[in-house]
Design an enzyme around this catalytic site. Structure first.
Site, PDB file in Angstrom:
ATOM      1  N   ARG A 103       0.978  -1.038   0.089  1.00 51.30           N
ATOM      2  CA  ARG A 103       0.024  -0.049   0.123  1.00 51.30           C
ATOM      3  C   ARG A 103       0.774   1.295  -0.102  1.00 51.30           C
ATOM      4  O   ARG A 103       1.754   1.539   0.875  1.00 51.30           O
ATOM      5  CB  ARG A 103      -0.862  -0.061   1.111  1.00 51.30           C
ATOM      6  CG  ARG A 103      -1.685   1.378   1.514  1.00 51.30           C
ATOM      7  CD  ARG A 103      -2.895   1.186   2.586  1.00 51.30           C
ATOM      8  NE  ARG A 103      -3.914   0.448   1.803  1.00 51.30           N
ATOM      9  CZ  ARG A 103      -5.088   0.675   2.214  1.00 51.30           C
ATOM     10  NH1 ARG A 103      -5.646   1.538   3.206  1.00 51.30           N
ATOM     11  NH2 ARG A 103      -6.232  -0.124   1.751  1.00 51.30           N
ATOM     12  N   HIS A 130      -7.542   0.697  -6.530  1.00 47.69           N
ATOM     13  CA  HIS A 130      -7.383  -0.401  -5.507  1.00 47.69           C
ATOM     14  C   HIS A 130      -8.073  -1.504  -5.967  1.00 47.69           C
ATOM     15  O   HIS A 130      -9.154  -1.745  -5.558  1.00 47.69           O
ATOM     16  CB  HIS A 130      -8.471   0.572  -4.289  1.00 47.69           C
ATOM     17  CG  HIS A 130      -8.368  -0.052  -3.022  1.00 47.69           C
ATOM     18  ND1 HIS A 130      -7.693  -1.157  -2.607  1.00 47.69           N
ATOM     19  CD2 HIS A 130      -8.984   0.175  -1.792  1.00 47.69           C
ATOM     20  CE1 HIS A 130      -7.622  -1.425  -1.446  1.00 47.69           C
ATOM     21  NE2 HIS A 130      -8.426  -0.361  -0.767  1.00 47.69           N
ATOM     22  N   GLN A 133     -10.051  -4.151  -3.415  1.00 48.08           N
ATOM     23  CA  GLN A 133     -11.287  -3.633  -3.030  1.00 48.08           C
ATOM     24  C   GLN A 133     -12.486  -4.151  -4.154  1.00 48.08           C
ATOM     25  O   GLN A 133     -13.298  -4.651  -3.723  1.00 48.08           O
ATOM     26  CB  GLN A 133     -11.343  -2.230  -2.802  1.00 48.08           C
ATOM     27  CG  GLN A 133     -12.679  -1.325  -2.213  1.00 48.08           C
ATOM     28  CD  GLN A 133     -13.197  -2.000  -0.958  1.00 48.08           C
ATOM     29  OE1 GLN A 133     -12.449  -2.006   0.026  1.00 48.08           O
ATOM     30  NE2 GLN A 133     -14.446  -2.436  -0.892  1.00 48.08           N
ATOM     31  N   ASP A 224     -17.360   7.310  -1.951  1.00 47.73           N
ATOM     32  CA  ASP A 224     -15.931   6.951  -1.207  1.00 47.73           C
ATOM     33  C   ASP A 224     -15.922   8.324  -0.567  1.00 47.73           C
ATOM     34  O   ASP A 224     -16.365   9.334  -1.072  1.00 47.73           O
ATOM     35  CB  ASP A 224     -14.895   6.407  -2.142  1.00 47.73           C
ATOM     36  CG  ASP A 224     -13.618   6.446  -1.321  1.00 47.73           C
ATOM     37  OD1 ASP A 224     -13.482   6.215  -0.348  1.00 47.73           O
ATOM     38  OD2 ASP A 224     -12.507   6.202  -1.868  1.00 47.73           O
ATOM     39  N   CYS A 264     -16.636   1.751   0.361  1.00 43.86           N
ATOM     40  CA  CYS A 264     -15.467   1.012   0.665  1.00 43.86           C
ATOM     41  C   CYS A 264     -14.922   1.098   1.944  1.00 43.86           C
ATOM     42  O   CYS A 264     -14.305   0.233   2.464  1.00 43.86           O
ATOM     43  CB  CYS A 264     -14.207   1.190  -0.464  1.00 43.86           C
ATOM     44  SG  CYS A 264     -13.935   2.879  -0.493  1.00 43.86           S
ATOM     45  N   ARG A 292     -13.969  -8.862   1.723  1.00 45.71           N
ATOM     46  CA  ARG A 292     -12.404  -8.540   1.299  1.00 45.71           C
ATOM     47  C   ARG A 292     -11.806  -9.602   1.689  1.00 45.71           C
ATOM     48  O   ARG A 292     -10.785 -10.003   1.140  1.00 45.71           O
ATOM     49  CB  ARG A 292     -11.956  -7.051   2.534  1.00 45.71           C
ATOM     50  CG  ARG A 292     -12.712  -5.894   1.744  1.00 45.71           C
ATOM     51  CD  ARG A 292     -12.203  -5.440   0.508  1.00 45.71           C
ATOM     52  NE  ARG A 292     -10.637  -5.503   0.425  1.00 45.71           N
ATOM     53  CZ  ARG A 292     -10.038  -4.373   0.872  1.00 45.71           C
ATOM     54  NH1 ARG A 292     -10.376  -3.318   1.225  1.00 45.71           N
ATOM     55  NH2 ARG A 292      -8.669  -4.399   0.487  1.00 45.71           N
TER      56      ARG A 292
HETATM   57  N1   CP Z   1     -11.222  -0.015   2.216  1.00 45.50           N
HETATM   58  C1   CP Z   1     -10.184  -0.057   2.538  1.00 45.50           C
HETATM   59  O1   CP Z   1      -9.275  -0.248   2.034  1.00 45.50           O
HETATM   60  O2   CP Z   1     -10.137  -0.097   4.007  1.00 45.50           O
HETATM   61  P1   CP Z   1      -8.703   0.126   4.699  1.00 45.50           P
HETATM   62  O3   CP Z   1      -8.225   1.533   4.258  1.00 45.50           O
HETATM   63  O4   CP Z   1      -9.272   0.265   6.177  1.00 45.50           O
HETATM   64  O5   CP Z   1      -7.787  -0.897   4.444  1.00 45.50           O
END
Ligand code: CP
Length: 304
Positions: A103, A130, A133, A224, A264, A292
């Site tokens: 990430r 992403h 997701q 989002d 998300c 997830r």
């Molecule tokens: N949706 C998502 O990626 O959540 P986090 O940032 O908590 O991992």
């Protein structure tokens, strides 16, 4: 899903339609209890430069449930925070780990890292995409409607990494996708063109500034946060620009009567979504968050 063995997932467009649908089938099977725990001695590294609840925990639990191990490689506890070059870090970690989920901010850093690795590299969120997701999102839509092909997903808000991966994912599986965003926060035209090419005339890819137009008749409404991680300084100025895109009862009423609402998470109630909508009868956000785990377990098992 042996065709994914050893492969990276840097963008959702790294998958073709059959591979994506196969991953969703595998995830649904795992959710139903069909789990192969044959991944003892396999180790997943989590190299996260941004905060995370869902992605970090779901990847960790997924790997444990597959019989493997996880190392949390927060840059603050490695030499990354002291400036060790990405190329050196990647080549060293490649000698220890079996798979890594990253990430970070810049998609180019993720791609450069992957270029130094033999092991599979998974995009756990960049500023551009992403994909993990969206695997969970599509699984949630499939559970709700029993199909994906021909449905319409409308995304309301910032044309960010979520909008990008949703456009690519929907185009791959034959769903219509509409992104309603303020003109200055439109999705990247290169991703729009890529999604349009993937849809290949089978489904619609629409970018608009009109939230009502986007919401009309949609089977899935999605939003989002208005300011993603790293954009917190501009959160105040974004508020008025994004207000017409709030996922509220008015926009929900324009959608299909059977609409499902996705987010998300984390959510900012009263900003991009109202309390009544996220907690309402059409919301599937908790199933979506659970998925997830199942989607990433399928992905890990496939790339390993
Ligand atoms: N949706 C998502 O990626 O959540 P986090 O940032 O908590 O991992």
């Amino acid at each position: 899903m042996t065709e994914l063995k050893g492969r990276d997932l840097l963008s959702l467009a790294d998958l073709n339609r059959d591979e994506l649908m196969g991953l969703l089938d595998l995830a649904a099977g795992m959710k139903a209890g069909k789990i192969n725990r044959s991944h003892e001695r396999k180790v997943l590294g989590l190299l996260f430069s941004k905060a995370s609840t869902r992605t970090r925990v779901s990847f960790t639990v997924a790997m444990y449930q597959l019989g493997g191990q996880v190392i949390d490689l927060n840059p603050n506890v490695t030499q990354v925070s002291r400036g060790e070059p990405l190329a050196d870090t990647a080549r060293v970690l490649d000698r220890y780990l079996d798979v890594v989920a990253i990430r970070t901010f810049d998609q180019a850093d993720l791609e450069a890292f992957a270029g130094y690795c033999q092991m599979p590299v998974i995009n756990a969120l960049t500023d551009q995409e992403h994909p993990c997701q969206v695997l969970a999102d599509l699984l949630t839509v499939q559970e709700a409607f029993g199909k994906l092909d021909g449905l319409t997903l409308s995304y309301l808000g910032d044309g960010n990494n979520m909008a990008h991966s949703l456009m690519l994912g929907c185009a791959l599986v034959g769903m219509n996708v509409r992104v309603a965003a303020p003109s200055e926060y439109s999705p990247d035209p290169k991703i729009v063109a890529q999604a349009t090419a993937l849809a290949d005339g089978r489904s619609e890819v629409l970018v608009t500034t009109d939230a009502e137009l986007a919401a009309k008749g949609a089977q899935v409404l999605y939003t989002d946060v208005w300011a993603s991680m790293g954009q917190e300084d501009s959160a105040e100025s974004r508020g008025p620009v994004f207000t017409p895109y709030q996922l509220n009862e008015h926009l929900q009423a324009l959608a299909d009567p059977e609409v499902i609402v996705l987010h998300c998470l984390p959510a900012h109630r009263g900003e991009e979504i109202t309390e009544a909508v996220i907690e309402g009868q059409h919301s599937r956000v908790w199933d979506q968050a659970e998925n997830r785990l199942h989607a990433q377990k399928a992905l890990l098992a496939s790339v390993l």
